[in-house]
Design a protein around this motif. Structure first.
Motif, PDB file in Angstrom:
ATOM      1  N   HIS A 786      97.276  86.526  86.525  1.00  0.00           N
ATOM      2  CA  HIS A 786      97.466  84.958  86.000  1.00  0.00           C
ATOM      3  C   HIS A 786      96.447  85.066  87.488  1.00  0.00           C
ATOM      4  O   HIS A 786      97.433  85.652  88.696  1.00  0.00           O
ATOM      5  CB  HIS A 786      98.653  84.860  86.123  1.00  0.00           C
ATOM      6  CG  HIS A 786      99.016  84.849  84.079  1.00  0.00           C
ATOM      7  ND1 HIS A 786      99.485  86.031  84.021  1.00  0.00           N
ATOM      8  CD2 HIS A 786      99.222  84.368  83.475  1.00  0.00           C
ATOM      9  CE1 HIS A 786      99.756  85.860  82.559  1.00  0.00           C
ATOM     10  NE2 HIS A 786      99.617  84.783  82.722  1.00  0.00           N
ATOM     11  N   LEU A 790      94.156  79.931  86.298  1.00  0.00           N
ATOM     12  CA  LEU A 790      94.199  81.066  85.200  1.00  0.00           C
ATOM     13  C   LEU A 790      94.710  81.910  84.260  1.00  0.00           C
ATOM     14  O   LEU A 790      95.380  82.794  85.893  1.00  0.00           O
ATOM     15  CB  LEU A 790      92.452  81.625  85.197  1.00  0.00           C
ATOM     16  CG  LEU A 790      91.150  80.203  85.479  1.00  0.00           C
ATOM     17  CD1 LEU A 790      89.471  81.058  86.266  1.00  0.00           C
ATOM     18  CD2 LEU A 790      91.380  79.285  84.337  1.00  0.00           C
ATOM     19  N   ALA A 844      93.511  84.610  76.919  1.00  0.00           N
ATOM     20  CA  ALA A 844      93.380  83.506  77.509  1.00  0.00           C
ATOM     21  C   ALA A 844      94.487  82.213  78.095  1.00  0.00           C
ATOM     22  O   ALA A 844      94.365  81.159  76.894  1.00  0.00           O
ATOM     23  CB  ALA A 844      91.604  83.309  77.948  1.00  0.00           C
ATOM     24  N   SER A 845      94.508  81.636  79.481  1.00  0.00           N
ATOM     25  CA  SER A 845      95.254  80.850  79.523  1.00  0.00           C
ATOM     26  C   SER A 845      94.823  80.213  80.578  1.00  0.00           C
ATOM     27  O   SER A 845      93.875  80.045  81.385  1.00  0.00           O
ATOM     28  CB  SER A 845      96.268  80.868  80.269  1.00  0.00           C
ATOM     29  OG  SER A 845      96.858  82.227  81.097  1.00  0.00           O
ATOM     30  N   TYR A 846      95.613  78.664  80.361  1.00  0.00           N
ATOM     31  CA  TYR A 846      94.548  77.685  81.897  1.00  0.00           C
ATOM     32  C   TYR A 846      95.787  76.658  82.139  1.00  0.00           C
ATOM     33  O   TYR A 846      96.449  76.039  80.976  1.00  0.00           O
ATOM     34  CB  TYR A 846      93.719  77.316  81.257  1.00  0.00           C
ATOM     35  CG  TYR A 846      93.772  75.318  82.185  1.00  0.00           C
ATOM     36  CD1 TYR A 846      92.843  76.293  84.113  1.00  0.00           C
ATOM     37  CD2 TYR A 846      93.324  74.516  82.358  1.00  0.00           C
ATOM     38  CE1 TYR A 846      92.469  75.305  84.596  1.00  0.00           C
ATOM     39  CE2 TYR A 846      93.159  73.026  83.221  1.00  0.00           C
ATOM     40  CZ  TYR A 846      92.441  73.809  84.741  1.00  0.00           C
ATOM     41  OH  TYR A 846      91.993  73.028  85.431  1.00  0.00           O
ATOM     42  N   THR A 856      99.894  74.103  80.802  1.00  0.00           N
ATOM     43  CA  THR A 856      99.343  75.574  79.782  1.00  0.00           C
ATOM     44  C   THR A 856      98.943  75.164  78.658  1.00  0.00           C
ATOM     45  O   THR A 856      99.655  75.351  78.183  1.00  0.00           O
ATOM     46  CB  THR A 856     100.602  76.214  80.204  1.00  0.00           C
ATOM     47  OG1 THR A 856     101.364  76.324  81.568  1.00  0.00           O
ATOM     48  CG2 THR A 856     100.063  77.784  79.750  1.00  0.00           C
ATOM     49  N   THR A 858      97.353  77.806  76.130  1.00  0.00           N
ATOM     50  CA  THR A 858      96.830  78.916  75.714  1.00  0.00           C
ATOM     51  C   THR A 858      95.941  79.220  74.651  1.00  0.00           C
ATOM     52  O   THR A 858      95.860  78.841  73.509  1.00  0.00           O
ATOM     53  CB  THR A 858      98.520  80.235  75.573  1.00  0.00           C
ATOM     54  OG1 THR A 858      99.222  80.347  77.598  1.00  0.00           O
ATOM     55  CG2 THR A 858      97.557  81.665  75.448  1.00  0.00           C
TER      56      THR A 858
END
Length: 900
Positions: A786, A790, A844-846, A856, A858
Motif C-alpha cells: 500500500h 494505491l 487492487a485498491s485505490y 477506498t 477495492t
C-alpha cells in the motif's frame, strides 16, 4: 509485553488484522478463518445436506466443540438450531472485526472448558472517530451467486471514553450442484479397474420394485418376471418405453448409463443466506473507574435444498396392498421405491436471532493493581422449518386397500369399510406425473421446530505486581472467579409426532448446567527477558462435579533476536447440552444375542463370558432384533486433554519488521464424549478376552430368562484423539519511501492425526481420507503493498494431496492389541491419490481524499485460476469435501468504503 499481560509469550499466538482478513476477499468471518492452516473440517455454507446455515472453526481438526471462541476476551453464546455447543461465526459480522487472535492449542486454565484445540479471540473495532460506510458487491463469473454486503458504522471519541454503533446487511445467493461440472452427479469409482461411473438413488421417479417375499401375484406379475427374470435378484424398473424390466445399476438415467435417479441437480452446492446486524459499544471513565458495555443483535435466515423425498416403503415399515387400486400385480409389496418429484425439492429453512449484551466496570487500585467486574448475556432463538416430508400414518392408509366408488373416484379402504378421513389412494406404479395434487395434499406435512441457546456469565478479575525490581525482574499475578450458566432446548413441532414423518426426525429435549470456577495465574521474571508462568483453575459443574486444570510454561528472549518458549497444559471439555440431555429413544435394532447358540457354537471368549453371566451352554435366543436405547447420558464425565507446545522465534534487529517462528504442538484428548452403537457394546462385553471386557454395565438381561432386555447405546466416554506437528510462520512489515510492504506465510506440517475408538483400535488419519482431510502439509500466504493511494495484494492457500482408499479405510493404524491393522503378508487396500490443491486470490485498491473524507475502492478476484475441488469418491457432498475446498469457483468483487 508487560508482566500483567495474560499471554507472556509461552503460548503460540497468531494475530490476523483486518487487512489480512480482507485480503481473502471473504465477506464473512467464518469464510476468512476457515482458510488458516491450523483449522480443518469445520462446517460452513457449503454444507447443504445436513447443514444448518452455520459456519464454525475447528482448530487442529479436533472439532468445533473443542475450540473456544471469544469476543473481546469474553464468551459468546452458541448458535445453531438449538442446544448447540459452539459459536456460529456467521453471528459475528466481519465488518466489525479489528483483528483476530488465535491461541494455537489449549487455554482452558484461563478461559475455561472447551479450550482444547485453542482459543479464537475476536477483537471488534473500538477507535473509530467519524462515520464509515461500506458496500461490497461480488458474483461468481457465471453470475449464479451474487453477494451483497452493506454496513455503516459511527464512532465518537469522548473526553474520557468512546462510543460506537453499527448496522449492516448481507445477502448471498445459492449455487446449485447442477451449476458445476464436478458436482453435476455423484460418482462411483472402481478401485480395481479405475472405471468411473455416475451413481444416484434407486428411489426413482419412474418407480423401482424389489421382490422380497416371492409372492405369486397375478398373470401380469408373472409376465413381468418371465420377460426380465434378472429382476428377481436386481429389482425392477418402470421403463417409460417398455414397462417393468430389470433395474440397471450401471449409472444414472439422465446421462443414459443406467436407471439411478440423479438427485444432484435439485441440490444446493452453496447455500444462500441473508442476515442483518446491529452493534453498539462504549466505555467511559470517571476518575479511577471505567464503565463499559456492548450490545449486538443479528438475524440470520438460511436455507438448504435437496432432491424430492425418496420413499422407501421397506425403510418406513410400509406395505403396498395387493388390493390397492393402482397395484396391477395382485400381490403385496414391502419394498417399492419412488422419488416424489411431483412434490418438488425438500427445503429446510432457519431463522436465527442472536442477542448479546455485556456490561461491566473496571478500575485501578493502589500499587498498580487493577480489577474488572463484568456480566454478559447471550441468547440465540431459532425457528427451523422443514418442507416436503410425508406423514407415515397417512402413507400406510393411502397404500393400503382401496376401491373405486360409485362415482368413479378411488377411495381408501374397502367397500364395506371405507376410510372417511380424506384419505386419497397413492399411485406408486404409474411413473412421474401420476401422483396428483390431491394425493400430495393428503400426505405432505411441513414442520416447524424451535431451538434455543442461552448463556449468563459473571466474572471478577484482579491483576497486579506482587514484586517489581528496577532491573525488570518481578512477579505478577492475575486471579479471577466466574459463574456461568448454559441452557438450551430443541422443541419439535407439537402438531406432528417426530416418529410419524419421512426423513430425519427431531427429538425434543431441554436442559442446562451451571459452572463455577476460580483461577490464578502467576508470571515470574527472575531476570530480564525470562518469563515463567504457572496457572491453575478449579471448577465445579453441577452436571458432573469438580475438577482442576493447570498450565506451566516459559519464554526466554535471548540475544540476537532469538526467543524460545515452551509450555504444558491440562485442559478439559465438559459434556454438552445434547450429550447430557438429548431425549432417550427406545427402539429395536437388527442384532442378535452373542450368547445365542441356535445359529452355531459360541467362540471361546463368548462361551467364557456368557457362562460368567449365568447363561447355559445351550442358551437360545432366536430374535434378530433387540431392544436398544439411544440419547444423552447424565453420567458423562468431561473430556480431558494434554497439550504440549515448544517453539523458537527469530526477529533479527538487522531486518526490522521480520519475524520467523517454528512451534511444535502435541495434543491428546481422552475420554471423548461419543455416540456408540449396540453392536459394539455387545462385542466389547462378550467377544473380548475376559480380562478385557468392557461396556457390560450397559447391558440389561431379564433376571428370569436371561434374555437381553436392553442395550443402552446412549453417549459414552471413551476413545481419544491425538495430533502433533509443527507450525511455521514468517511475517514481514516494512515502511519504505515506496509504501508499506507486508507479507505473512503460515504453514503446518502434520506429524500425526490419530483417533482411538472404543475398543482401542487406533485409526491413523494423516495423509489419508479415513478421518477427513488431514494432509501432511498445508499453508497460506498473503503479500500486500500500500502506498501513495494505491494498493495490491495476493493471497494463496494450498494443501498437499493425500490417499483415498476403497471403503474409506486405508488400514493405517493398530488393532486393540497394538498390532498393525494391515498384516504384512496381506496386500494393501486399493487406493488412489488425491492431487494437491491451491487457490489464489488477488486484489487492487485505490484510496483518495476529498472534502467528504477518505474513499477506498477495492476490486478483487477470488480463486483467480478457477481451481475446481478434487474429486473424492468417498466424500459425502458433491463427491468432494465441503469443509476444505472452494465449491463456488472464480468470483469477482468490488468493495467501496467511504470515511467521513
Amino acid at each position: 509485553m508487560s508482566l500483567r499481560d495474560p499471554s507472556p509469550g509461552a503460548a503460540p499466538l497468531s494475530i490476523l488484522d483486518a487487512d489480512e482478513l480482507a485480503a481473502t476477499g471473504a465477506t464473512s468471518l467464518g469464510d476468512a478463518l476457515q482458510q488458516v492452516p491450523w483449522q480443518s473440517n469445520a462446517t460452513n455454507l457449503q454444507f447443504n445436506n445436513g447443514g444448518d446455515g452455520t459456519s464454525r472453526i475447528s482448530l487442529r481438526g479436533l472439532g468445533a466443540t473443542r475450540t473456544l471462541v471469544l469476543i473481546n476476551g469474553r464468551r459468546h453464546v452458541a448458535g445453531g438450531t438449538g442446544a448447540n455447543e459452539s459459536v456460529d461465526l456467521e453471528a459475528i459480522p466481519l465488518a466489525l472485526v479489528d483483528r483476530v487472535e488465535i491461541l494455537r492449542g489449549g487455554g482452558a486454565t484461563i478461559h475455561g472448558g472447551g479450550a482444547v484445540g485453542g482459543v479464537v479471540n475476536v477483537i471488534t473495532k473500538h477507535d473509530l472517530d467519524g462515520v464509515e460506510a461500506a458496500l461490497h458487491l461480488g458474483a461468481t463469473q457465471d453470475l449464479v451467486d451474487v453477494t451483497r454486503d452493506a454496513s455503516v458504522a459511527l464512532g465518537k471519541r469522548l473526553a474520557h471514553g468512546h462510543v460506537m454503533a453499527a448496522v449492516g446487511y448481507r445477502d448471498t445467493d445459492a449455487i446449485g450442484a447442477g451449476d458445476r461440472d464436478f458436482s453435476r452427479n455423484d460418482k462411483r469409482f472402481d478401485f480395481a479397474t479405475g472405471e468411473i461411473s455416475s451413481v444416484g438413488s434407486s428411489a426413482t421417479p419412474q418407480g423401482t420394485l424389489i421382490d422380497r417375499t416371492g409372492a405369486a401375484g397375478n398373470a401380469e406379475w408373472q409376465r413381468v418376471i418371465a420377460a426380465s427374470p434378472g429382476g428377481l435378484d436386481n429389482g425392477f424398473y418402470n421403463d417409460p418405453v417398455v414397462g417393468w424390466r430389470e433395474f440397471a445399476f450401471t449409472g444414472n438415467s439422465d446421462d443414459g448409463t443406467g436407471d439411478f435417479f440423479n438427485y444432484q441437480p435439485d441440490n444446493y452446492l452453496v447455500t444462500p443466506q441473508e442476515r442483518a446486524h446491529g452493534f453498539a459499544s462504549g466505555h467511559y471513565r470517571i476518575g479511577p473507574v471505567r464503565g463499559f458495555g456492548e450490545a449486538s443483535f443479528l438475524r440470520r435466515r438460511s436455507e438448504q435444498q435437496v432432491a424430492p423425498t425418496p420413499l422407501f416403503t421397506i425403510t418406513n415399515g410400509l406395505t403396498v396392498s395387493a388390493d390397492n387400486v393402482y397395484n396391477p400385480f395382485g400381490r403385496d409389496f414391502i419394498d417399492i421405491r419412488r422419488r416424489m418429484v411431483e412434490a418438488g425439492p425438500r427445503r429446510f429453512t432457519q431463522e436465527a436471532d442472536t442477542l448479546r449484551l455485556v456490561a461491566g466496570v473496571d478500575g485501578e487500585l493502589p500499587q498498580g493493581w487493577g480489577w474488572e467486574l463484568s456480566y454478559s448475556y447471550g441468547r440465540t432463538e431459532s425457528t427451523n422449518e422443514r418442507h416436503g416430508a410425508l406423514q407415515l400414518d397417512r402413507l400406510a392408509a393411502a397404500l393400503g386397500p382401496s376401491f373405486v366408488d360409485e362415482h368413479g373416484q378411488p377411495r381408501c379402504g374397502t367397500p364395506t369399510s371405507p376410510l372417511i378421513d380424506g384419505c386419497v389412494p397413492l399411485n406408486l406404479f404409474g411413473g412421474p406425473g401420476t401422483i396428483t395434487p390431491e394425493m400430495l395434499a393428503y400426505l405432505r406435512v411441513d414442520t416447524v421446530d424451535t431451538g434455543l441457546n442461552e448463556q449468563h456469565v459473571a466474572r471478577l478479575r484482579v491483576h497486579g505486581d506482587l514484586l517489581r525490581a528496577d532491573t525488570g525482574a518481578g512477579v505478577a499475578v492475575s486471579a479471577g472467579v466466574e459463574h456461568r450458566e448454559e441452557s438450551g432446548a430443541v422443541i419439535g413441532d407439537p402438531n406432528v409426532p417426530s416418529d410419524n414423518t419421512t426423513g430425519a426426525t427431531t427429538a425434543s429435549f431441554e436442559g442446562g448446567y451451571q459452572a463455577r470456577a476460580a483461577y490464578v495465574e502467576v508470571i515470574a521474571a527472575p531476570i530480564e527477558g525470562l518469563a515463567l508462568t504457572g496457572a491453575a483453575r478449579a471448577f465445579d459443574y453441577n452436571s458432573f462435579g469438580t475438577g482442576t486444570s493447570w498450565e506451566i510454561g516459559g519464554a526466554w528472549r535471548l540475544p540476537g533476536g532469538i526467543s524460545v518458549r515452551a509450555r504444558q497444559a491440562h485442559a478439559f471439555r465438559p459434556p454438552g447440552l445434547r450429550d447430557l440431555h438429548l431425549e432417550g429413544q427406545d427402539t429395536v435394532t437388527n442384532l442378535s444375542d452373542p450368547c445365542d447358540t441356535s445359529q452355531g457354537p459360541r467362540t471361546p471368549n463368548q462361551d467364557i463370558n456368557c457362562t460368567a453371566d449365568g447363561l447355559p451352554s445351550d442358551y437360545v435366543d432366536t430374535r434378530f432384533q433387540l431392544p436398544t436405547r439411544t440419547g444423552g447420558n447424565l453420567a458423562l464425565q468431561p473430556e480431558v486433554a494434554r497439550i504440549r507446545t515448544a517453539g523458537i522465534e527469530f526477529a533479527p534487529s538487522a531486518a526490522p519488521g521480520l519475524a520467523v517462528s517454528a512451534d511444535y504442538f502435541d495434543i491428546s484428548v481422552d475420554d471423548l464424549v461419543t455416540e456408540t452403537n449396540a453392536a459394539l457394546i455387545l462385542e466389547n462385553c462378550y467377544a473380548r478376552a475376559p480380562s478385557e471386557r468392557s461396556n457390560c454395565d450397559r447391558i440389561t438381561r431379564d433376571p428370569d430368562t436371561g434374555q437381553l432386555a436392553l442395550v443402552d447405546s446412549s453417549f459414552i466416554n471413551g476413545g481419544g484423539l491425538d495430533t502433533a506437528g509443527v507450525d511455521l510462520e514468517l511475517s514481514y512489515r516494512r515502511e519504505t519511501s515506496l509504501g508499506r510492504f507486508s507479507a505473512r506465510l503460515s504453514g503446518t506440517w502434520l506429524a500425526k492425526y490419530d483417533r482411538t475408538d472404543l475398543v482401542g483400535s487406533v485409526i491413523a488419519g494423516k495423509g489419508v481420507y479415513d478421518l477427513g482431510v488431514h494432509p501432511e502439509r498445508k499453508g497460506e500466504a498473503t503479500v500486500a503493498w500500500h502506498g501513495r493511494g494505491l494498493g495490491a495484494g495476493v493471497h494463496v492457500r494450498w494443501l498437499d494431496g493425500f490417499i483415498e482408499c476403497e471403503d474409506n479405510f486405508c488400514l493405517r493404524g493398530t488393532d486393540p492389541d497394538g498390532n498393525p491393522m494391515l498384516n504384512p503378508d496381506d496386500p494393501p487396500p486399493l487406493s488412489r491419490e488425491i492431487d494437491a490443491y491451491e487457490a489464489v486470490d488477488a486484489f487492487a485498491s485505490y484510496t483518495a481524499s476529498s472534502a467528504l473524507g477518505h474513499s477506498t475502492l477495492t476490486v478483487g478476484v477470488r480463486n483467480l485460476f478457477d481451481r475446481a475441488p478434487p474429486v473424492i469418491f468417498n466424500g459425502f457432498l458433491a463427491s468432494s469435501d465441503a469443509a476444505t475446498y472452494d465449491f463456488a469457483g472464480r468470483s469477482v468483487y468490488a468493495r467501496f468504503v467511504q470515511g467521513f
